[in-house]
Scaffold this motif. Structure first.
Motif, PDB file in Angstrom:
ATOM      1  N   PRO A  97     -32.409   9.407  58.005  1.00  0.00           N
ATOM      2  CA  PRO A  97     -30.966   9.641  58.184  1.00  0.00           C
ATOM      3  C   PRO A  97     -30.322   8.514  58.966  1.00  0.00           C
ATOM      4  N   LEU A  98     -29.100   8.163  58.590  1.00  0.00           N
ATOM      5  CA  LEU A  98     -28.366   7.106  59.259  1.00  0.00           C
ATOM      6  C   LEU A  98     -27.744   7.625  60.542  1.00  0.00           C
ATOM      7  N   GLY A  99     -27.559   6.719  61.520  1.00  0.00           N
ATOM      8  CA  GLY A  99     -26.882   7.091  62.739  1.00  0.00           C
ATOM      9  C   GLY A  99     -25.393   7.209  62.503  1.00  0.00           C
ATOM     10  N   LEU A 100     -24.705   7.796  63.466  1.00  0.00           N
ATOM     11  CA  LEU A 100     -23.265   7.993  63.309  1.00  0.00           C
ATOM     12  C   LEU A 100     -22.530   6.667  63.204  1.00  0.00           C
ATOM     13  N   LEU A 101     -22.939   5.661  63.956  1.00  0.00           N
ATOM     14  CA  LEU A 101     -22.274   4.368  63.901  1.00  0.00           C
ATOM     15  C   LEU A 101     -22.531   3.636  62.586  1.00  0.00           C
ATOM     16  N   GLU A 102     -23.491   4.122  61.790  1.00  0.00           N
ATOM     17  CA  GLU A 102     -23.785   3.497  60.503  1.00  0.00           C
ATOM     18  C   GLU A 102     -23.047   4.164  59.352  1.00  0.00           C
ATOM     19  N   PRO A 139     -20.115   4.858  56.732  1.00  0.00           N
ATOM     20  CA  PRO A 139     -19.174   3.884  56.148  1.00  0.00           C
ATOM     21  C   PRO A 139     -17.815   3.878  56.824  1.00  0.00           C
ATOM     22  N   GLU A 140     -17.332   5.042  57.254  1.00  0.00           N
ATOM     23  CA  GLU A 140     -16.007   5.101  57.880  1.00  0.00           C
ATOM     24  C   GLU A 140     -15.959   4.322  59.199  1.00  0.00           C
ATOM     25  N   LEU A 141     -16.973   4.528  60.038  1.00  0.00           N
ATOM     26  CA  LEU A 141     -16.977   3.830  61.325  1.00  0.00           C
ATOM     27  C   LEU A 141     -17.308   2.349  61.162  1.00  0.00           C
ATOM     28  N   LYS A 142     -18.168   2.022  60.220  1.00  0.00           N
ATOM     29  CA  LYS A 142     -18.469   0.610  59.981  1.00  0.00           C
ATOM     30  C   LYS A 142     -17.229  -0.134  59.504  1.00  0.00           C
ATOM     31  N   ALA A 143     -16.448   0.518  58.647  1.00  0.00           N
ATOM     32  CA  ALA A 143     -15.221  -0.114  58.167  1.00  0.00           C
ATOM     33  C   ALA A 143     -14.208  -0.287  59.302  1.00  0.00           C
ATOM     34  N   PHE A 144     -14.152   0.681  60.213  1.00  0.00           N
ATOM     35  CA  PHE A 144     -13.205   0.578  61.326  1.00  0.00           C
ATOM     36  C   PHE A 144     -13.569  -0.585  62.246  1.00  0.00           C
ATOM     37  N   PHE A 145     -14.835  -0.655  62.657  1.00  0.00           N
ATOM     38  CA  PHE A 145     -15.242  -1.694  63.603  1.00  0.00           C
ATOM     39  C   PHE A 145     -15.344  -3.070  62.950  1.00  0.00           C
ATOM     40  N   ALA A 146     -15.324  -3.129  61.614  1.00  0.00           N
ATOM     41  CA  ALA A 146     -15.359  -4.429  60.941  1.00  0.00           C
ATOM     42  C   ALA A 146     -13.985  -5.092  60.885  1.00  0.00           C
ATOM     43  N   LEU A 158     -12.813   9.889  63.420  1.00  0.00           N
ATOM     44  CA  LEU A 158     -13.834  10.801  63.938  1.00  0.00           C
ATOM     45  C   LEU A 158     -13.553  12.242  63.521  1.00  0.00           C
ATOM     46  N   ALA A 159     -12.296  12.634  63.526  1.00  0.00           N
ATOM     47  CA  ALA A 159     -11.950  13.994  63.114  1.00  0.00           C
ATOM     48  C   ALA A 159     -12.323  14.238  61.650  1.00  0.00           C
ATOM     49  N   SER A 160     -12.148  13.221  60.816  1.00  0.00           N
ATOM     50  CA  SER A 160     -12.546  13.358  59.416  1.00  0.00           C
ATOM     51  C   SER A 160     -14.054  13.536  59.283  1.00  0.00           C
ATOM     52  N   LEU A 161     -14.822  12.814  60.095  1.00  0.00           N
ATOM     53  CA  LEU A 161     -16.278  12.967  60.069  1.00  0.00           C
ATOM     54  C   LEU A 161     -16.696  14.352  60.547  1.00  0.00           C
ATOM     55  N   VAL A 162     -15.986  14.879  61.534  1.00  0.00           N
ATOM     56  CA  VAL A 162     -16.294  16.226  62.014  1.00  0.00           C
ATOM     57  C   VAL A 162     -16.056  17.246  60.915  1.00  0.00           C
ATOM     58  N   GLU A 163     -14.967  17.104  60.189  1.00  0.00           N
ATOM     59  CA  GLU A 163     -14.681  18.039  59.100  1.00  0.00           C
ATOM     60  C   GLU A 163     -15.740  17.973  58.000  1.00  0.00           C
ATOM     61  N   GLN A 164     -16.191  16.773  57.684  1.00  0.00           N
ATOM     62  CA  GLN A 164     -17.230  16.639  56.662  1.00  0.00           C
ATOM     63  C   GLN A 164     -18.510  17.351  57.083  1.00  0.00           C
ATOM     64  N   ARG A 165     -18.876  17.195  58.329  1.00  0.00           N
ATOM     65  CA  ARG A 165     -20.107  17.829  58.800  1.00  0.00           C
ATOM     66  C   ARG A 165     -19.944  19.337  58.965  1.00  0.00           C
ATOM     67  N   VAL A 174     -21.284  15.064  69.333  1.00  0.00           N
ATOM     68  CA  VAL A 174     -21.121  13.670  69.747  1.00  0.00           C
ATOM     69  C   VAL A 174     -19.758  13.147  69.312  1.00  0.00           C
ATOM     70  N   LEU A 175     -19.348  13.471  68.103  1.00  0.00           N
ATOM     71  CA  LEU A 175     -18.051  12.995  67.611  1.00  0.00           C
ATOM     72  C   LEU A 175     -16.895  13.568  68.426  1.00  0.00           C
ATOM     73  N   ARG A 176     -16.976  14.834  68.742  1.00  0.00           N
ATOM     74  CA  ARG A 176     -15.916  15.437  69.560  1.00  0.00           C
ATOM     75  C   ARG A 176     -15.876  14.807  70.950  1.00  0.00           C
ATOM     76  N   GLU A 177     -17.022  14.473  71.490  1.00  0.00           N
ATOM     77  CA  GLU A 177     -17.061  13.817  72.798  1.00  0.00           C
ATOM     78  C   GLU A 177     -16.400  12.440  72.737  1.00  0.00           C
ATOM     79  N   GLN A 178     -16.628  11.698  71.655  1.00  0.00           N
ATOM     80  CA  GLN A 178     -16.020  10.383  71.519  1.00  0.00           C
ATOM     81  C   GLN A 178     -14.506  10.482  71.307  1.00  0.00           C
ATOM     82  N   ILE A 179     -14.067  11.548  70.669  1.00  0.00           N
ATOM     83  CA  ILE A 179     -12.620  11.753  70.522  1.00  0.00           C
ATOM     84  C   ILE A 179     -11.967  11.923  71.891  1.00  0.00           C
TER      85      ILE A 179
END
Length: 220
Positions: free
Chosen positions: A85-90, A92-99, A134-141, A179-184
């Protein structure tokens, strides 16, 4: 009449002849140094020994002769390497943001707006975008957790292994959601994962302001 002649008149001469001597066994002539000098030495492996265009199969002993053991000559890829399994920082949404080029964005805005308030507004805009991601990732999970719970109720009492796997997957997704809610929450205070993007934006903003002022001073 001579009786001796009558008894042996039909005997062929070959019957009384001596048996022929057996031929002597053949032996190869001993090669002398002068004779060996004219012999063409063929290579151990000839190109004619293998079909054209096909590489010969390497024997394990050949691999060991090259300093490799059979186990290391051709390592097989791990079947589970691609299923980790990929980490949260890996994601696609977060990779695109930080890129994104936050330094360039800040430099552009700084050259036009040049105020502390404008820089704060730009940073707040980045925080909002990050929180929305991050909120979108929370909804997906959360949707996957709901699906796992439904499947777990269907398989409970039927297959204990499947039920345990669904429970483990649900636990992992729930941990990711935490973890995502904490980062929000941390992003609201300009902390956590978003801090790097904010710092790059601020550095670019300051550079844009200095370049704009220098250009005006030199132009005047």
């Amino acid at each position: 009449m001579n009786l001796r002649k009558m008894m042996f008149w039909n005997t062929t001469p070959a019957a009384h002849a001596m048996p022929a001597a057996a031929p002597a066994p053949w032996s190869a002539p001993i090669a002398t140094p002068d004779a060996l000098s004219n012999v063409i030495q063929m290579p151990a492996r000839s190109p004619l020994a293998e079909p054209a265009g096909l590489a010969p199969a390497q024997h394990p002993s050949d691999a060991m002769g090259e300093g490799l053991s059979p186990s290391t000559a051709a390592p097989a890829p791990s079947p589970s390497a691609s299923t980790q399994p990929l980490g949260l920082l890996e994601t696609p949404e977060l990779k695109a943001f930080f890129a994104e080029n936050f330094f360039g964005l800040g430099r552009h805005n700084g050259s036009f707006y040049r105020t502390q308030e404008s820089m704060a507004q730009g940073k707040q805009g980045l925080v909002s975008r990050f929180q929305n991601t991050l909120a979108s990732l929370v909804e997906q999970r959360q949707a996957k957790v709901d699906r796992f719970m439904d499947m777990q109720m269907q398989t409970e009492g039927v297959c204990a292994t499947t039920t345990a796997q669904l429970s483990l997957a649900r636990t992992r997704y729930e941990r990711d959601m935490g973890v995502l809610r904490e980062q929000i929450a941390l992003a609201e205070e300009a902390k956590g994962w978003v801090l790097e993007a904010l710092n790059r934006y601020q550095l670019g903003f300051g550079k844009g302001v200095r370049e704009a002022i220098d250009f005006e001073l030199l132009g005047s």
